[in-house]
Design a protein around this motif. Structure first.
Motif, PDB file in Angstrom:
ATOM      1  N   GLN A   9       0.753  -1.214   0.028  1.00 32.98           N
ATOM      2  CA  GLN A   9       0.127   0.097  -0.172  1.00 32.98           C
ATOM      3  C   GLN A   9       0.797   1.264   0.108  1.00 32.98           C
ATOM      4  O   GLN A   9       0.645   2.209  -0.545  1.00 32.98           O
ATOM      5  CB  GLN A   9      -0.807   0.084   1.151  1.00 32.98           C
ATOM      6  CG  GLN A   9      -1.964   1.157   1.200  1.00 32.98           C
ATOM      7  CD  GLN A   9      -2.749   1.026  -0.209  1.00 32.98           C
ATOM      8  OE1 GLN A   9      -3.728   0.233  -0.521  1.00 32.98           O
ATOM      9  NE2 GLN A   9      -2.998   2.267  -0.975  1.00 32.98           N
ATOM     10  N   THR A  10       2.031   1.248   0.620  1.00 29.53           N
ATOM     11  CA  THR A  10       2.735   2.227   0.630  1.00 29.53           C
ATOM     12  C   THR A  10       3.331   2.566  -0.747  1.00 29.53           C
ATOM     13  O   THR A  10       3.689   3.669  -0.978  1.00 29.53           O
ATOM     14  CB  THR A  10       4.206   1.929   1.815  1.00 29.53           C
ATOM     15  OG1 THR A  10       3.604   1.808   2.990  1.00 29.53           O
ATOM     16  CG2 THR A  10       5.203   2.998   1.680  1.00 29.53           C
ATOM     17  N   CYS A  11       3.858   1.443  -1.373  1.00 32.90           N
ATOM     18  CA  CYS A  11       4.402   1.558  -2.586  1.00 32.90           C
ATOM     19  C   CYS A  11       3.256   2.254  -3.735  1.00 32.90           C
ATOM     20  O   CYS A  11       3.490   3.232  -4.553  1.00 32.90           O
ATOM     21  CB  CYS A  11       4.921   0.240  -3.219  1.00 32.90           C
ATOM     22  SG  CYS A  11       5.739   0.155  -4.454  1.00 32.90           S
ATOM     23  N   ILE A  12       2.143   1.451  -3.472  1.00 35.03           N
ATOM     24  CA  ILE A  12       1.104   2.190  -4.467  1.00 35.03           C
ATOM     25  C   ILE A  12       0.772   3.568  -4.060  1.00 35.03           C
ATOM     26  O   ILE A  12       0.608   4.505  -5.189  1.00 35.03           O
ATOM     27  CB  ILE A  12      -0.331   1.401  -4.048  1.00 35.03           C
ATOM     28  CG1 ILE A  12      -0.246   0.002  -4.374  1.00 35.03           C
ATOM     29  CG2 ILE A  12      -1.574   1.996  -4.728  1.00 35.03           C
ATOM     30  CD1 ILE A  12      -1.430  -0.744  -4.045  1.00 35.03           C
ATOM     31  N   ASP A  13       0.717   3.741  -2.910  1.00 33.61           N
ATOM     32  CA  ASP A  13       0.844   5.273  -2.713  1.00 33.61           C
ATOM     33  C   ASP A  13       1.833   6.163  -3.344  1.00 33.61           C
ATOM     34  O   ASP A  13       1.786   7.436  -3.739  1.00 33.61           O
ATOM     35  CB  ASP A  13       0.807   5.912  -0.870  1.00 33.61           C
ATOM     36  CG  ASP A  13      -0.708   4.986  -0.488  1.00 33.61           C
ATOM     37  OD1 ASP A  13      -1.707   4.890  -1.229  1.00 33.61           O
ATOM     38  OD2 ASP A  13      -0.746   4.837   0.625  1.00 33.61           O
ATOM     39  N   ALA A  14       3.002   5.721  -3.069  1.00 30.62           N
ATOM     40  CA  ALA A  14       4.298   6.637  -3.639  1.00 30.62           C
ATOM     41  C   ALA A  14       4.397   6.660  -5.189  1.00 30.62           C
ATOM     42  O   ALA A  14       4.534   7.400  -5.729  1.00 30.62           O
ATOM     43  CB  ALA A  14       5.630   5.722  -3.257  1.00 30.62           C
ATOM     44  N   CYS A  15       3.789   5.381  -5.699  1.00 28.16           N
ATOM     45  CA  CYS A  15       3.608   5.558  -7.221  1.00 28.16           C
ATOM     46  C   CYS A  15       2.515   6.619  -7.694  1.00 28.16           C
ATOM     47  O   CYS A  15       2.938   7.323  -8.750  1.00 28.16           O
ATOM     48  CB  CYS A  15       3.189   4.229  -7.600  1.00 28.16           C
ATOM     49  SG  CYS A  15       4.567   2.796  -7.748  1.00 28.16           S
ATOM     50  N   LEU A  16       1.526   6.483  -7.064  1.00 30.39           N
ATOM     51  CA  LEU A  16       0.365   7.376  -7.333  1.00 30.39           C
ATOM     52  C   LEU A  16       0.844   8.943  -7.044  1.00 30.39           C
ATOM     53  O   LEU A  16       0.519   9.767  -7.958  1.00 30.39           O
ATOM     54  CB  LEU A  16      -0.901   7.145  -6.873  1.00 30.39           C
ATOM     55  CG  LEU A  16      -1.513   5.748  -7.302  1.00 30.39           C
ATOM     56  CD1 LEU A  16      -2.685   5.542  -6.369  1.00 30.39           C
ATOM     57  CD2 LEU A  16      -1.894   5.842  -8.700  1.00 30.39           C
ATOM     58  N   ALA A  17       1.397   9.287  -5.944  1.00 31.70           N
ATOM     59  CA  ALA A  17       2.100  10.558  -5.809  1.00 31.70           C
ATOM     60  C   ALA A  17       3.091  11.014  -6.935  1.00 31.70           C
ATOM     61  O   ALA A  17       3.050  12.065  -7.373  1.00 31.70           O
ATOM     62  CB  ALA A  17       2.790  10.684  -4.354  1.00 31.70           C
ATOM     63  N   ALA A 102      11.005   5.198  -6.440  1.00 35.44           N
ATOM     64  CA  ALA A 102      11.932   4.245  -6.887  1.00 35.44           C
ATOM     65  C   ALA A 102      12.385   3.381  -5.459  1.00 35.44           C
ATOM     66  O   ALA A 102      12.705   2.026  -5.630  1.00 35.44           O
ATOM     67  CB  ALA A 102      13.370   5.119  -7.159  1.00 35.44           C
ATOM     68  N   ASP A 103      12.500   3.967  -4.372  1.00 28.82           N
ATOM     69  CA  ASP A 103      13.130   3.121  -3.191  1.00 28.82           C
ATOM     70  C   ASP A 103      12.023   2.103  -2.854  1.00 28.82           C
ATOM     71  O   ASP A 103      12.133   0.962  -2.566  1.00 28.82           O
ATOM     72  CB  ASP A 103      13.374   4.225  -2.088  1.00 28.82           C
ATOM     73  CG  ASP A 103      14.469   4.945  -2.032  1.00 28.82           C
ATOM     74  OD1 ASP A 103      15.373   4.621  -2.917  1.00 28.82           O
ATOM     75  OD2 ASP A 103      14.620   5.914  -1.251  1.00 28.82           O
ATOM     76  N   SER A 104      10.547   2.510  -2.859  1.00 26.85           N
ATOM     77  CA  SER A 104       9.395   1.698  -2.586  1.00 26.85           C
ATOM     78  C   SER A 104       9.436   0.776  -3.667  1.00 26.85           C
ATOM     79  O   SER A 104       9.074  -0.651  -3.292  1.00 26.85           O
ATOM     80  CB  SER A 104       8.383   2.552  -2.641  1.00 26.85           C
ATOM     81  OG  SER A 104       7.226   1.891  -1.929  1.00 26.85           O
ATOM     82  N   CYS A 105       9.591   0.818  -4.909  1.00 26.46           N
ATOM     83  CA  CYS A 105       9.260   0.015  -5.899  1.00 26.46           C
ATOM     84  C   CYS A 105      10.456  -1.128  -5.716  1.00 26.46           C
ATOM     85  O   CYS A 105      10.455  -2.319  -6.172  1.00 26.46           O
ATOM     86  CB  CYS A 105       9.309   0.684  -7.351  1.00 26.46           C
ATOM     87  SG  CYS A 105       7.771   1.262  -7.760  1.00 26.46           S
ATOM     88  N   GLU A 106      11.614  -0.531  -5.483  1.00 25.99           N
ATOM     89  CA  GLU A 106      12.793  -1.613  -5.450  1.00 25.99           C
ATOM     90  C   GLU A 106      12.521  -2.590  -4.505  1.00 25.99           C
ATOM     91  O   GLU A 106      12.909  -3.752  -4.568  1.00 25.99           O
ATOM     92  CB  GLU A 106      13.981  -1.011  -5.104  1.00 25.99           C
ATOM     93  CG  GLU A 106      14.654  -0.514  -6.491  1.00 25.99           C
ATOM     94  CD  GLU A 106      15.752   0.679  -6.232  1.00 25.99           C
ATOM     95  OE1 GLU A 106      16.223   0.709  -4.988  1.00 25.99           O
ATOM     96  OE2 GLU A 106      16.617   1.372  -7.078  1.00 25.99           O
ATOM     97  N   LYS A 107      12.045  -2.446  -3.444  1.00 28.10           N
ATOM     98  CA  LYS A 107      11.538  -3.155  -2.130  1.00 28.10           C
ATOM     99  C   LYS A 107      10.524  -4.288  -2.719  1.00 28.10           C
ATOM    100  O   LYS A 107      10.467  -5.575  -2.507  1.00 28.10           O
ATOM    101  CB  LYS A 107      11.014  -2.289  -1.001  1.00 28.10           C
ATOM    102  CG  LYS A 107      12.085  -1.766  -0.051  1.00 28.10           C
ATOM    103  CD  LYS A 107      11.364  -1.246   0.960  1.00 28.10           C
ATOM    104  CE  LYS A 107      12.233  -0.217   1.534  1.00 28.10           C
ATOM    105  NZ  LYS A 107      11.613   1.105   2.183  1.00 28.10           N
ATOM    106  N   MET A 108       9.526  -3.593  -3.512  1.00 33.37           N
ATOM    107  CA  MET A 108       8.359  -4.638  -3.969  1.00 33.37           C
ATOM    108  C   MET A 108       8.912  -5.545  -5.282  1.00 33.37           C
ATOM    109  O   MET A 108       8.461  -6.447  -5.248  1.00 33.37           O
ATOM    110  CB  MET A 108       7.224  -3.502  -4.670  1.00 33.37           C
ATOM    111  CG  MET A 108       6.415  -3.077  -3.643  1.00 33.37           C
ATOM    112  SD  MET A 108       5.878  -3.786  -2.234  1.00 33.37           S
ATOM    113  CE  MET A 108       5.048  -5.147  -2.976  1.00 33.37           C
TER     114      MET A 108
END
Length: 110
Positions: A9-17, A102-108
């Motif tokens: 959810q954190t990654c989804i939010d970061a992507c949409l932001a 980018a940081d969040s997506c790398e984790k996913m």
């Protein structure tokens, strides 16, 4: 029912932001600033970044394992966009949104 983890959810939010920031920065700041800000290479990169961020969020919301491939690509494009925007200057909010995504997506993608 499909449940998204808090990390996802954190990654989804970061992507949409990031999608929102890149789109509004390109359509507002860059088009108004002109010059290097509207050079095709830079402008296309910003649009590609916005689109891959939106797509990454969409894939995670769908709950498909394919999100890992998309997130890996998203992280790469976001880093490139952040560096490009940082190089032009006066685009800190875009740089920050791209790096966070980018940081969040790398984790996913891991």
């Amino acid at each position: 029912m499909h449940h998204t983890s808090s990390e996802m959810q954190t990654c989804i939010d970061a992507c949409l932001a990031c999608y929102s920031e890149c789109t509004s920065m390109a359509m507002g700041h860059c088009l108004e600033a002109g010059g290097q800000h509207t050079e095709p290479k830079h402008f296309k990169l910003m649009m590609a970044c916005a689109e891959i961020c939106r797509t990454s969020a969409h894939f995670m919301l769908l709950g498909t394992e394919h999100h890992k491939h998309i997130c890996r690509e998203c992280a790469e494009i976001c880093r490139q966009c952040a560096d490009d925007c940082e190089g032009l200057g006066d685009m800190e909010s875009c740089v920050d949104a791209c790096r966070k995504c980018a940081d969040s997506c790398e984790k996913m993608a891991a």
